[in-house]
Motif scaffolding. Structure first.
Motif, PDB file in Angstrom:
ATOM      1  N   ASP A  64       0.627  -1.204  -0.046  1.00  0.00           N
ATOM      2  CA  ASP A  64       0.048   0.078   0.008  1.00  0.00           C
ATOM      3  C   ASP A  64       0.749   1.410  -0.003  1.00  0.00           C
ATOM      4  OD1 ASP A  64      -2.202  -1.704   0.153  1.00  0.00           O
ATOM      5  OD2 ASP A  64      -2.441  -1.360   2.306  1.00  0.00           O
ATOM      6  N   ASP A  65       0.399   2.094  -0.502  1.00  0.00           N
ATOM      7  CA  ASP A  65       0.899   3.662  -0.263  1.00  0.00           C
ATOM      8  C   ASP A  65       1.375   3.859   0.912  1.00  0.00           C
ATOM      9  OD1 ASP A  65       1.028   4.227  -2.960  1.00  0.00           O
ATOM     10  OD2 ASP A  65      -1.104   5.261  -3.022  1.00  0.00           O
ATOM     11  N   PRO A  66       2.550   4.612   1.170  1.00  0.00           N
ATOM     12  CA  PRO A  66       2.906   5.013   2.904  1.00  0.00           C
ATOM     13  C   PRO A  66       1.958   5.991   3.291  1.00  0.00           C
ATOM     14  CG  PRO A  66       4.292   6.025   1.239  1.00  0.00           C
ATOM     15  CD  PRO A  66       3.505   5.117   0.270  1.00  0.00           C
ATOM     16  N   ARG A  67       1.764   6.017   4.499  1.00  0.00           N
ATOM     17  CA  ARG A  67       0.841   7.019   5.262  1.00  0.00           C
ATOM     18  C   ARG A  67       1.724   7.576   6.004  1.00  0.00           C
ATOM     19  NH1 ARG A  67      -3.706   3.074   7.854  1.00  0.00           N
ATOM     20  NH2 ARG A  67      -4.480   5.205   8.709  1.00  0.00           N
ATOM     21  N   ILE A  68       1.493   9.035   5.973  1.00  0.00           N
ATOM     22  CA  ILE A  68       2.533   9.922   6.747  1.00  0.00           C
ATOM     23  C   ILE A  68       1.931  10.883   7.818  1.00  0.00           C
ATOM     24  CG2 ILE A  68       4.363  11.727   6.378  1.00  0.00           C
ATOM     25  CD1 ILE A  68       4.687  10.504   3.535  1.00  0.00           C
ATOM     26  N   TYR A  69       2.453  11.191   8.977  1.00  0.00           N
ATOM     27  CA  TYR A  69       2.111  11.915   9.870  1.00  0.00           C
ATOM     28  C   TYR A  69       3.269  12.803  10.314  1.00  0.00           C
ATOM     29  CZ  TYR A  69       0.448  14.292  14.446  1.00  0.00           C
ATOM     30  OH  TYR A  69       0.303  15.215  15.116  1.00  0.00           O
ATOM     31  N   VAL A  70       3.318  14.012  10.411  1.00  0.00           N
ATOM     32  CA  VAL A  70       4.186  14.915  11.181  1.00  0.00           C
ATOM     33  C   VAL A  70       3.588  15.913  12.154  1.00  0.00           C
ATOM     34  CG1 VAL A  70       5.780  16.686  10.743  1.00  0.00           C
ATOM     35  CG2 VAL A  70       5.736  15.143   8.815  1.00  0.00           C
ATOM     36  N   SER A  71       4.249  15.655  13.241  1.00  0.00           N
ATOM     37  CA  SER A  71       3.740  16.351  14.511  1.00  0.00           C
ATOM     38  C   SER A  71       3.622  18.135  14.392  1.00  0.00           C
ATOM     39  CB  SER A  71       4.260  16.270  16.075  1.00  0.00           C
ATOM     40  OG  SER A  71       5.696  16.655  15.686  1.00  0.00           O
ATOM     41  N   ASP A  72       4.631  18.682  13.849  1.00  0.00           N
ATOM     42  CA  ASP A  72       4.700  20.172  13.558  1.00  0.00           C
ATOM     43  C   ASP A  72       5.357  20.194  12.278  1.00  0.00           C
ATOM     44  OD1 ASP A  72       5.463  22.693  13.669  1.00  0.00           O
ATOM     45  OD2 ASP A  72       5.822  22.952  15.594  1.00  0.00           O
ATOM     46  N   ALA A  73       4.472  20.636  11.210  1.00  0.00           N
ATOM     47  CA  ALA A  73       4.929  20.689   9.924  1.00  0.00           C
ATOM     48  C   ALA A  73       6.123  21.983   9.646  1.00  0.00           C
ATOM     49  CB  ALA A  73       3.946  21.032   8.750  1.00  0.00           C
ATOM     50  N   ALA A  74       5.734  23.069  10.584  1.00  0.00           N
ATOM     51  CA  ALA A  74       6.756  24.229  10.405  1.00  0.00           C
ATOM     52  C   ALA A  74       7.979  23.988  10.703  1.00  0.00           C
ATOM     53  CB  ALA A  74       6.073  25.462  11.159  1.00  0.00           C
ATOM     54  N   ALA A  75       8.188  23.289  12.041  1.00  0.00           N
ATOM     55  CA  ALA A  75       9.433  22.891  12.561  1.00  0.00           C
ATOM     56  C   ALA A  75      10.258  21.783  11.457  1.00  0.00           C
ATOM     57  CB  ALA A  75       9.214  22.328  14.019  1.00  0.00           C
ATOM     58  N   ALA A  76       9.316  20.797  11.270  1.00  0.00           N
ATOM     59  CA  ALA A  76       9.751  19.649  10.323  1.00  0.00           C
ATOM     60  C   ALA A  76      10.458  20.304   9.006  1.00  0.00           C
ATOM     61  CB  ALA A  76       8.618  18.621  10.211  1.00  0.00           C
ATOM     62  N   GLY A 134      -0.898  15.580   8.170  1.00  0.00           N
ATOM     63  CA  GLY A 134      -0.790  14.434   7.564  1.00  0.00           C
ATOM     64  C   GLY A 134      -1.912  13.542   8.208  1.00  0.00           C
ATOM     65  N   ASP A 135      -1.807  12.018   8.066  1.00  0.00           N
ATOM     66  CA  ASP A 135      -2.809  11.193   8.386  1.00  0.00           C
ATOM     67  C   ASP A 135      -3.065  10.781   9.864  1.00  0.00           C
ATOM     68  OD1 ASP A 135      -4.651   9.055   8.658  1.00  0.00           O
ATOM     69  OD2 ASP A 135      -3.523   7.815   6.989  1.00  0.00           O
ATOM     70  N   LEU A 136      -3.989  11.821  10.469  1.00  0.00           N
ATOM     71  CA  LEU A 136      -4.019  11.515  11.883  1.00  0.00           C
ATOM     72  C   LEU A 136      -4.793  10.143  12.393  1.00  0.00           C
ATOM     73  CD1 LEU A 136      -5.752  14.898  12.481  1.00  0.00           C
ATOM     74  CD2 LEU A 136      -3.504  14.303  12.964  1.00  0.00           C
ATOM     75  N   ALA A 137      -5.307   9.359  11.315  1.00  0.00           N
ATOM     76  CA  ALA A 137      -5.647   7.825  11.863  1.00  0.00           C
ATOM     77  C   ALA A 137      -4.594   6.895  11.435  1.00  0.00           C
ATOM     78  CB  ALA A 137      -7.183   7.706  10.995  1.00  0.00           C
ATOM     79  N   LEU A 138      -3.564   7.265  11.160  1.00  0.00           N
ATOM     80  CA  LEU A 138      -2.552   6.208  10.696  1.00  0.00           C
ATOM     81  C   LEU A 138      -2.333   5.102  11.746  1.00  0.00           C
ATOM     82  CD1 LEU A 138       1.170   7.149  10.119  1.00  0.00           C
ATOM     83  CD2 LEU A 138      -0.212   8.555  11.737  1.00  0.00           C
TER      84      LEU A 138
END
Length: 174
Positions: A64-76, A134-138
Motif C-alpha cells: 500500500d501507499d505510505p501513510r505519513i504524519y508529522v507533529s509540527d509541519a513548520a518545525a519539520a 498528515g494522516d491523523l488516523a494512521l
C-alpha cells in the motif's frame, strides 16, 4: 540531532531496528529501507524524531501507499528529513520553496534568516503551514487515536511504543 527507528510487526510482536539516515536522501529511500525491514509484508513504522521539536511517522502496510504524519509541519520543514515528509504531504517538489541544500542535517540553517522572509506568507511556502500535518488516523487501529496523536509531545516515540506494547524493544535501539 535525529533519532530514527523502524518498528516491524511480526507474529511474535514488534521488532525494532536502529535506522541510520545517512543514506536516506529522499522519501523513496526511507520507504525502501522500511520495506526491507518488513516481515511477510506486515506493518512497518518508520519513526523519526528531532530533539523534541517534531516527530514523524511513516506507516507501510504491504505494498500500500505510505501513510505519513508529522507533529509540527513548520518545525519539520526546517530540517532536511522533516522537509522530505512535509513536501510529500503538501505535494511539493523537494527543490521548491526553501533551499534544502542550506539546511544542515541537524536541522539548523546556515547563516541568519532574512527578516524580509518573515513579512511574507507565500501560499506555496512550507513555512506557511503550522501544526500537525498528515494522516491523523494512521495509528488508530494500533491504539493511538487521533486525539492521543495530537496530544503527544516531548518523547512522543516512547509514548507510541508504550501504546503498541514495545517500549523495551524501542528503547533497546535508542
Amino acid at each position: 540531532m535525529y533519532f530514527a527507528a523502524l518498528l516491524a510487526r511480526t507474529e511474535d510482536g514488534w521488532q525494532a531496528s536502529d535506522t541510520e539516515l545517512d543514506d536516506v536522501e529522499s522519501l523513496t529511500d526511507l520507504i525502501d529501507l522500511a520495506r526491507s525491514a518488513s516481515v511477510d509484508d506486515d506493518t512497518v513504522l518508520a519513526l523519526i524524531e528531532q530533539e523534541d521539536a517534531w516527530f514523524g511517522v511513516v506507516r507501510l502496510d504491504g505494498e500500500d501507499d505510505p501513510r505519513i504524519y508529522v507533529s509540527d509541519a513548520a518545525a519539520a520543514a526546517r530540517s532536511s528529513y522533516g522537509a522530505m515528509l512535509t513536501d510529500e504531504l503538501l505535494g511539493q517538489d523537494g527543490n521548491q520553496g526553501d533551499d534544502l541544500d542550506a539546511l544542515d542535517l541537524d536541522g539548523t540553517e546556515e547563516g541568519e534568516p532574512d527578516p524580509a522572509d518573515d513579512d511574507e506568507e507565500p501560499s506555496g511556502d512550507r513555512r506557511a503551514r503550522q501544526g500537525p500535518l498528515g494522516d491523523l488516523a494512521l495509528l488508530a487501529d494500533l491504539g493511538v487515536d487521533e486525539k492521543e496523536l495530537l496530544s503527544l509531545d516531548g518523547d512522543a516515540l516512547s509514548a507510541i511504543a508504550d501504546t503498541l506494547g514495545c517500549t523495551d524493544v524501542l528503547e533497546a535501539v535508542r
